[in-house]
Design a protein around this motif. Structure first.
Motif, mmCIF file in Angstrom:
data_model
loop_
_atom_site.group_PDB
_atom_site.id
_atom_site.type_symbol
_atom_site.label_atom_id
_atom_site.label_comp_id
_atom_site.label_asym_id
_atom_site.label_seq_id
_atom_site.Cartn_x
_atom_site.Cartn_y
_atom_site.Cartn_z
ATOM 1 N N SER A 180 0.818 -1.237 -0.099
ATOM 2 C CA SER A 180 -0.076 0.079 -0.038
ATOM 3 C C SER A 180 0.897 1.257 -0.003
ATOM 4 O O SER A 180 0.471 2.505 -0.704
ATOM 5 N N LEU A 181 1.922 1.157 0.722
ATOM 6 C CA LEU A 181 2.965 2.394 0.837
ATOM 7 C C LEU A 181 3.391 2.532 -0.571
ATOM 8 O O LEU A 181 3.493 3.642 -1.170
ATOM 9 N N TYR A 182 3.867 1.550 -1.355
ATOM 10 C CA TYR A 182 4.334 1.902 -2.747
ATOM 11 C C TYR A 182 3.497 2.281 -3.758
ATOM 12 O O TYR A 182 3.722 3.020 -4.627
ATOM 13 N N ALA A 183 2.298 1.955 -3.435
ATOM 14 C CA ALA A 183 0.861 2.490 -4.303
ATOM 15 C C ALA A 183 1.121 3.945 -4.116
ATOM 16 O O ALA A 183 0.700 4.818 -4.859
ATOM 17 N N LEU A 184 1.220 4.194 -2.780
ATOM 18 C CA LEU A 184 0.994 5.763 -2.238
ATOM 19 C C LEU A 184 2.157 6.603 -2.855
ATOM 20 O O LEU A 184 2.062 7.679 -3.221
ATOM 21 N N TYR A 185 3.344 5.807 -2.992
ATOM 22 C CA TYR A 185 4.478 6.365 -3.474
ATOM 23 C C TYR A 185 4.554 6.717 -4.964
ATOM 24 O O TYR A 185 4.811 8.032 -5.199
ATOM 25 N N VAL A 186 3.570 6.349 -5.828
ATOM 26 C CA VAL A 186 3.438 6.589 -7.047
ATOM 27 C C VAL A 186 2.841 7.872 -7.249
ATOM 28 O O VAL A 186 3.259 8.870 -7.908
ATOM 29 N N VAL A 187 1.782 8.226 -6.324
ATOM 30 C CA VAL A 187 1.282 9.323 -6.342
ATOM 31 C C VAL A 187 2.020 10.613 -5.794
ATOM 32 O O VAL A 187 2.349 11.509 -6.438
ATOM 33 N N ILE A 188 2.791 10.420 -4.607
ATOM 34 C CA ILE A 188 3.611 11.485 -4.239
ATOM 35 C C ILE A 188 5.053 11.581 -5.178
ATOM 36 O O ILE A 188 5.496 12.802 -5.289
ATOM 37 N N ALA A 189 5.425 10.424 -5.861
ATOM 38 C CA ALA A 189 6.350 10.747 -6.986
ATOM 39 C C ALA A 189 6.151 11.619 -7.829
ATOM 40 O O ALA A 189 6.826 12.382 -8.221
ATOM 41 N N ILE A 190 4.612 11.626 -8.373
ATOM 42 C CA ILE A 190 4.100 12.503 -9.319
ATOM 43 C C ILE A 190 4.303 13.858 -8.787
ATOM 44 O O ILE A 190 4.798 14.857 -9.684
ATOM 45 N N PHE A 191 3.711 13.958 -7.795
ATOM 46 C CA PHE A 191 3.983 15.462 -7.345
ATOM 47 C C PHE A 191 5.370 16.078 -7.058
ATOM 48 O O PHE A 191 5.676 16.878 -7.107
ATOM 49 N N GLY A 192 6.252 14.982 -6.526
ATOM 50 C CA GLY A 192 7.497 15.220 -6.157
ATOM 51 C C GLY A 192 8.265 15.577 -7.432
ATOM 52 O O GLY A 192 9.153 16.688 -7.181
ATOM 53 N N TYR A 193 7.807 15.026 -8.534
ATOM 54 C CA TYR A 193 8.556 15.494 -9.809
ATOM 55 C C TYR A 193 8.377 17.015 -10.084
ATOM 56 O O TYR A 193 9.373 17.731 -10.419
ATOM 57 N N ARG A 194 7.035 17.431 -9.961
ATOM 58 C CA ARG A 194 6.447 18.590 -10.149
ATOM 59 C C ARG A 194 7.207 19.619 -9.056
ATOM 60 O O ARG A 194 7.428 20.677 -9.717
ATOM 61 N N LYS A 195 7.139 19.244 -8.191
ATOM 62 C CA LYS A 195 7.671 20.334 -6.893
ATOM 63 C C LYS A 195 9.524 20.480 -7.146
ATOM 64 O O LYS A 195 10.016 21.409 -6.961
ATOM 65 N N TRP A 196 10.150 19.510 -7.458
ATOM 66 C CA TRP A 196 11.366 19.513 -7.648
ATOM 67 C C TRP A 196 11.862 20.232 -9.018
ATOM 68 O O TRP A 196 12.653 20.953 -8.952
ATOM 69 N N ARG A 197 11.054 20.200 -9.962
ATOM 70 C CA ARG A 197 11.110 20.823 -11.047
ATOM 71 C C ARG A 197 10.807 22.429 -10.827
ATOM 72 O O ARG A 197 11.670 23.173 -11.360
ATOM 73 N N ARG A 198 9.856 22.779 -10.136
ATOM 74 C CA ARG A 198 9.907 23.906 -9.572
ATOM 75 C C ARG A 198 10.721 24.559 -8.836
ATOM 76 O O ARG A 198 11.243 25.832 -8.898
ATOM 77 N N MET A 199 11.408 23.706 -7.914
ATOM 78 C CA MET A 199 12.639 24.079 -7.161
ATOM 79 C C MET A 199 13.702 24.499 -7.907
ATOM 80 O O MET A 199 14.786 25.222 -7.631
ATOM 81 N N MET A 200 13.905 23.407 -9.006
ATOM 82 C CA MET A 200 15.150 23.728 -9.924
ATOM 83 C C MET A 200 15.071 25.144 -10.399
ATOM 84 O O MET A 200 15.907 25.828 -10.690
ATOM 85 N N THR A 201 13.660 25.239 -11.079
ATOM 86 C CA THR A 201 13.724 26.431 -11.767
ATOM 87 C C THR A 201 13.781 27.772 -11.195
ATOM 88 O O THR A 201 14.512 28.782 -11.319
#
Length: 205
Positions: A180-201
């Motif tokens: 169940s945790l890894y299923a949640l990871y998928v969702v968090i990873a999608i948002f994590g990518y977007r957040k890291w991209r904003r931080m990098m910019t």
């Protein structure tokens, strides 16, 4: 109830939250989680994952050292990392960057080679009933943790693939909390990518 499954799942949730925030505390939590994971995966016959945890232990030390030891990127104040909402994360000097194309190609080829090699080892030297999936997640994780330690933005794509397969695999192997945790990871990873991209910019402007 397998308490190791529950404890590592809780630690894993803390880990992914710290990763989402680009916080150096994720390496500390990760070290404890990996140590307990070695015992859990050995009990469940996930031998490739068990061996992977040993590698993770080493990489948590490397990642911690790299995140605090690299010079701060141009435009960053001290050793803080400005987030998209204007606040600063934990001390972390290494900047988020794109993975160079030549590195991506080389590591993709390496991942394929590792997948096949680990698969053959599992088939010939263990009683694993899930050699294809176990080898796949292990091979990609080897790449993913290295990319995370280097703070490459594209590390999120690796983890999305790993998390999807791992969630299905762990449900099959009766490790429900971690599944169940890894299923949640998928969702968090999608948002994590977007957040890291904003931080990098933000840090490169």
């Amino acid at each position: 109830m397998n308490y190791l499954d529950l404890i590592t799942a809780v630690l894993g949730l803390a880990y992914i939250i710290f990763e989402y925030k680009a916080s150096i505390w994720m390496w500390v939590v990760g070290f404890v989680m990996q140590a307990l994971g070695i015992i859990l995966y050995y009990q469940k016959g996930l031998y490739a994952d068990c061996g992977m945890e040993v590698y993770y232990l080493t990489m948590t030390v490397y990642g911690f050292w790299r995140w605090i030891g690299k010079p701060a990127a141009t435009g960053q104040a001290g050793n803080t990392l400005t987030t998209d909402n204007g606040t600063t994360s934990d001390r972390s000097a290494a900047a988020i960057t794109h993975m160079p194309r030549r590195v991506a190609v080389a590591w993709t080829l390496l991942a394929l080679t590792l997948w096949m090699t680990i698969y053959l080892l599992l088939v010939n030297f263990t009683d694993s009933r899930v050699p294809v999936a176990d080898a796949f997640t292990t091979a990609l994780s080897l790449i993913g943790i290295w990319a995370l330690a280097r703070k490459y933005l594209e590390q999120w794509f690796v983890w999305i693939a790993v998390d999807i397969v791992t969630s299905v695999l762990y449900f099959y192997k009766d490790i429900p909390f971690k599944a169940s945790l890894y299923a949640l990871y998928v969702v968090i990873a999608i948002f994590g990518y977007r957040k890291w991209r904003r931080m990098m910019t933000a840090t490169s402007s």
